[in-house]
Design a protein around this motif. Structure first.
Motif, PDB file in Angstrom:
ATOM      1  N   UNK A 107      45.751  -3.890   8.111  1.00 53.62           N
ATOM      2  CA  UNK A 107      46.770  -3.417   9.058  1.00 53.62           C
ATOM      3  C   UNK A 107      46.091  -2.673  10.201  1.00 53.62           C
ATOM      4  N   UNK A 108      46.417  -3.091  11.429  1.00 55.53           N
ATOM      5  CA  UNK A 108      45.802  -2.512  12.617  1.00 55.53           C
ATOM      6  C   UNK A 108      46.761  -1.662  13.443  1.00 55.53           C
ATOM      7  N   UNK A 109      48.061  -1.858  13.237  1.00 56.97           N
ATOM      8  CA  UNK A 109      49.014  -1.097  14.059  1.00 56.97           C
ATOM      9  C   UNK A 109      50.351  -1.025  13.353  1.00 56.97           C
ATOM     10  N   UNK A 110      51.105   0.041  13.646  1.00 53.90           N
ATOM     11  CA  UNK A 110      52.449   0.219  13.120  1.00 53.90           C
ATOM     12  C   UNK A 110      53.382   0.474  14.292  1.00 53.90           C
ATOM     13  N   UNK A 111      54.460  -0.294  14.384  1.00 60.08           N
ATOM     14  CA  UNK A 111      55.406  -0.162  15.492  1.00 60.08           C
ATOM     15  C   UNK A 111      56.800   0.037  14.903  1.00 60.08           C
ATOM     16  N   UNK A 112      57.395   1.180  15.154  1.00 61.53           N
ATOM     17  CA  UNK A 112      58.700   1.503  14.578  1.00 61.53           C
ATOM     18  C   UNK A 112      59.815   0.838  15.379  1.00 61.53           C
ATOM     19  N   UNK A 113      60.523  -0.106  14.738  1.00 64.08           N
ATOM     20  CA  UNK A 113      61.686  -0.788  15.310  1.00 64.08           C
ATOM     21  C   UNK A 113      61.440  -1.244  16.747  1.00 64.08           C
ATOM     22  N   UNK A 114      60.508  -2.170  16.924  1.00 68.02           N
ATOM     23  CA  UNK A 114      60.136  -2.591  18.277  1.00 68.02           C
ATOM     24  C   UNK A 114      61.223  -3.439  18.940  1.00 68.02           C
ATOM     25  N   UNK A 115      61.283  -3.373  20.246  1.00 70.03           N
ATOM     26  CA  UNK A 115      62.206  -4.199  21.016  1.00 70.03           C
ATOM     27  C   UNK A 115      61.590  -4.546  22.357  1.00 70.03           C
ATOM     28  N   UNK A 116      62.161  -5.518  23.047  1.00 71.99           N
ATOM     29  CA  UNK A 116      61.692  -5.879  24.380  1.00 71.99           C
ATOM     30  C   UNK A 116      60.251  -6.359  24.391  1.00 71.99           C
ATOM     31  N   UNK A 117      59.483  -5.874  25.379  1.00 76.39           N
ATOM     32  CA  UNK A 117      58.081  -6.292  25.526  1.00 76.39           C
ATOM     33  C   UNK A 117      57.233  -5.828  24.352  1.00 76.39           C
ATOM     34  N   UNK A 118      57.613  -4.697  23.743  1.00 74.41           N
ATOM     35  CA  UNK A 118      56.853  -4.170  22.607  1.00 74.41           C
ATOM     36  C   UNK A 118      56.894  -5.131  21.428  1.00 74.41           C
ATOM     37  N   UNK A 119      58.020  -5.837  21.294  1.00 70.62           N
ATOM     38  CA  UNK A 119      58.163  -6.786  20.197  1.00 70.62           C
ATOM     39  C   UNK A 119      57.153  -7.922  20.315  1.00 70.62           C
ATOM     40  N   UNK A 120      56.866  -8.341  21.539  1.00 70.60           N
ATOM     41  CA  UNK A 120      55.961  -9.459  21.744  1.00 70.60           C
ATOM     42  C   UNK A 120      54.543  -9.149  21.297  1.00 70.60           C
ATOM     43  N   UNK A 121      54.192  -7.869  21.253  1.00 72.16           N
ATOM     44  CA  UNK A 121      52.830  -7.490  20.869  1.00 72.16           C
ATOM     45  C   UNK A 121      52.708  -7.247  19.362  1.00 72.16           C
ATOM     46  N   UNK A 122      53.814  -7.386  18.607  1.00 69.47           N
ATOM     47  CA  UNK A 122      53.832  -6.989  17.203  1.00 69.47           C
ATOM     48  C   UNK A 122      53.640  -8.144  16.235  1.00 69.47           C
ATOM     49  N   UNK A 123      53.413  -9.363  16.736  1.00 72.66           N
ATOM     50  CA  UNK A 123      53.221 -10.513  15.844  1.00 72.66           C
ATOM     51  C   UNK A 123      51.905 -10.391  15.086  1.00 72.66           C
ATOM     52  N   UNK A 124      51.902 -10.903  13.849  1.00 69.48           N
ATOM     53  CA  UNK A 124      50.679 -10.965  13.050  1.00 69.48           C
ATOM     54  C   UNK A 124      50.224 -12.412  12.939  1.00 69.48           C
ATOM     55  N   UNK A 125      48.919 -12.661  12.871  1.00 69.91           N
ATOM     56  CA  UNK A 125      48.416 -14.042  12.816  1.00 69.91           C
ATOM     57  C   UNK A 125      48.687 -14.703  11.473  1.00 69.91           C
ATOM     58  N   UNK A 126      48.787 -16.038  11.512  1.00 69.85           N
ATOM     59  CA  UNK A 126      48.886 -16.816  10.279  1.00 69.85           C
ATOM     60  C   UNK A 126      50.262 -16.889   9.664  1.00 69.85           C
ATOM     61  N   UNK A 127      51.293 -16.414  10.368  1.00 71.10           N
ATOM     62  CA  UNK A 127      52.650 -16.433   9.820  1.00 71.10           C
ATOM     63  C   UNK A 127      53.441 -17.602  10.388  1.00 71.10           C
ATOM     64  N   UNK A 128      54.475 -18.079   9.666  1.00 69.56           N
ATOM     65  CA  UNK A 128      55.318 -19.161  10.185  1.00 69.56           C
ATOM     66  C   UNK A 128      55.988 -18.768  11.492  1.00 69.56           C
TER      67      UNK A 128
END
Length: 413
Positions: free
Chosen positions: A174-195
């Motif tokens: 785990x490299x980062x924790x984002x509490x209830x992300x929305x908007x542009x912040x959501x786009x940066x919260x994806x993890x690799x290798x997921x469907x």
């Protein structure tokens, strides 16, 4: 097989405001669920089925009902060194405060945790519905030589803003924790290798700590909450790993989620079932007779023991222990928790325990020992979302009849 080096700590929750009035007289983990169980039974059963038999439960509000359930249900016997004990909040010479949050609750009990001398401590939430083998969780922790391992659930883009999202690298660190992300912040919260449909990892609020690390962190960082404070800060300084979980999981800490999770049990093939002989959900053993049914129609209904129901129509409902439903009633989308005792009929009792004759009730939770009079209609026809009345509440559009409440004859809600 018993895991001697692991201690389980179940967080009993705070005041349970989101489940009020079901928490008016009891702690949130003691709220009845599924006709005959209590919410706390889920986490304890997962522990016992995983071989974890050293369990602390941390509580501080309305604990009497929970204490009674735990000590009458989970007696592990003289041939076991295990225990299921409650650590209620208490004032001491060193600390005069009640639990201020999830991390503070554990911090105030570090001395008890250190006395067990377990190599690992697993911290669980007491208001989640899921079935998990914690051995696999522990294997992930040990294999990755982690200081902290967090159970995570892949979720969709639509669901992600409702959770704390953990961002991992390709090794599940785990490299980062984002509490209830929305908007542009959501786009940066994806993890690799997921469907593509579930590209985000939601924290399930379930953690494994190497115990010395837990003691070190909570002794140095005096903030109150694991999700909001301790975990985000620890990612920078400790080896924190994700454990993906692909099974059914629900947070049933809100009225809507609690209600819907109950109604899901009424399906012939529910997404979560108590019927798994290899991984059962335990609860208090009761010597109740089978339910007696006379000239009734049932559809998608979960019926518990000891009920008396006559000449009624019941659809998509959970009917709890010792429920009494009189003639010519119609129930649909209801969670009826039943009664703690039977009552002798008497002319001196104006409204008897249970549901009186000729009642129509829909989209309602009826807590234990409620008395519903004759010709009562509970329909919420105006579709009110939230309201407080003298003898009922409405939460998320669901009518809730509190424990020990009487609804007089001919009432319309």
């Amino acid at each position: 097989m018993r895991k001697r080096g692991v201690l389980a700590v179940i967080l009993g929750g705070g005041k349970g405001n989101r489940l009020y009035p079901l928490t008016k007289y009891r702690a949130k983990p003691a709220v009845p669920f599924g006709g005959k169980f209590r919410i706390i039974d889920i986490a304890i059963s997962n522990c016992l089925n995983s071989g974890l038999d050293k369990i602390y439960i941390l509580t501080q509000f309305n604990t009497e009902s929970l204490h009674r359930h735990i000590y009458s249900t989970y007696r592990l016997g003289r041939f076991s060194n295990g225990f299921v004990d409650i650590l209620a909040a208490q004032q001491t010479i060193e600390n005069m405060d009640w639990y201020q949050g999830t991390a503070d609750a554990v911090r105030q009990n570090l001395e008890y945790i250190k006395q067990i001398d377990a190599k690992y401590t697993i911290i669980l939430s007491g208001d989640h519905l899921y079935r998990m083998d914690y051995n696999k969780f522990l294997e992930t922790h040990i294999r990755n030589k982690a200081d902290i391992t967090i159970a995570v659930k892949p979720v969709s883009r639509e669901d992600a803003p409702g959770f704390g999202i953990l961002k991992t690298d390709r090794k599940n660190h785990i490299r980062d924790f984002i509490e209830k992300p929305g908007g542009d912040l959501l786009e940066t919260a994806c993890s690799p290798g997921l469907p593509e449909g579930t590209p985000f990892l939601a924290s399930m609020g379930i953690y494994i700590f190497t115990t010395p690390v837990l003691v070190e962190i909570l002794s140095a960082d005096k903030r109150d909450d694991f999700g909001g404070h301790i975990i985000p800060a620890s990612i920078k300084n400790y080896r924190v790993v994700a454990h993906p979980f692909g099974g059914y999981w629900r947070d049933i800490g809100t009225m809507a989620s609690f209600f819907n999770a109950n109604l899901e049990l009424t399906s012939l093939k529910p997404p979560f079932t108590f019927y798994d002989e290899n991984f059962p959900i335990y609860t208090r053993a009761r010597s109740l007779p089978g339910s007696r049914i006379d000239n009734c129609s049932f559809k998608d209904t979960l019926l518990a023991d000891g009920c008396f129901i006559s000449n009624s129509i019941i659809k998509k409902s959970v009917i709890g222990i010792r429920t009494i439903i009189s003639n010519n009633c119609e129930l649909e989308n209801c969670v009826v928790m039943g009664c703690d005792y039977y009552e002798k009929r008497s002319k001196n009792i104006p409204v008897a325990l249970g549901i009186g004759p000729r009642c129509t009730i829909k989209n309602t939770i009826i807590d234990k020992n409620a008395r519903i009079g004759k010709n009562v209609k509970i329909l919420n026809s105006d579709k009110i979302q939230n309201a407080d009345a003298e003898n009922y509440y409405i939460r998320d559009g669901i009518v809730v009849i509190p424990k020990n409440t009487t609804i007089p004859d001919n009432t319309v809600i």
